[in-house]
Motif scaffolding. Sequence first.
Motif, short mmCIF file in Angstrom:
data_model
loop_
_atom_site.label_atom_id
_atom_site.label_comp_id
_atom_site.label_asym_id
_atom_site.label_seq_id
_atom_site.Cartn_x
_atom_site.Cartn_y
_atom_site.Cartn_z
N ALA A 157 -9.73 -2.79 -4.54
CA ALA A 157 -9.36 -2.43 -5.91
C ALA A 157 -8.83 -3.65 -6.66
CB ALA A 157 -8.32 -1.31 -5.90
N VAL B 288 -1.50 3.93 -1.74
CA VAL B 288 -2.87 3.75 -1.25
C VAL B 288 -2.84 4.00 0.26
CG1 VAL B 288 -4.78 2.10 -1.06
CG2 VAL B 288 -3.29 2.05 -3.07
N THR C 66 0.83 -1.21 0.00
CA THR C 66 0.00 0.00 0.00
C THR C 66 0.87 1.25 0.00
OG1 THR C 66 -0.20 -0.08 2.41
CG2 THR C 66 -1.99 -1.05 1.14
N ASN D 2 -8.60 -0.66 0.99
CA ASN D 2 -8.90 -0.09 -0.33
C ASN D 2 -8.12 -0.81 -1.43
OD1 ASN D 2 -10.61 1.73 0.86
ND2 ASN D 2 -9.18 3.45 0.76
#
Length: 134
Positions: free
Chosen positions: A69, A60, A55, A65
């Motif tokens: 995704a 991100v 991430t 999330n």
Amino acid sequence: MIIAAGIAFAIVVLAIIIGLLLKRQLREKYATLWLIIGLALLVISVFPGLLLQLTEVLGVEVPANLIFALSIVLLVGVALHLSWELSRAEDEIRRLAEESAILRTDLDELRARMDSQVAGSGVQGDPPRDAPAG
């Protein structure tokens, strides 16, 4: 506790995939994708720090999330692949139906020709398969 649940879930997914493969209910070309997904789940469950590093690398903010995704991308890819396979199967079905119709027509013509030859010679042949014997 969540790490243990993630590991258990990944192992169950892998076991289901392997079980379907062994029973020949899942073809190898589809199983490869699902095995990769199951192994990825297992790796992320065993090493949750990898998800946090990923991430950060991708920019991100929340790891959840990133998972959502990636899941959406995966689902779109699977849907696209299955649509492609369905199109190929429909083409094959159409081709086989056309060949079957041609073969049935040829068979009907041969039966008619055989019946006319038998009737012309005065020899009684077998009754047609469609007509009841009487």
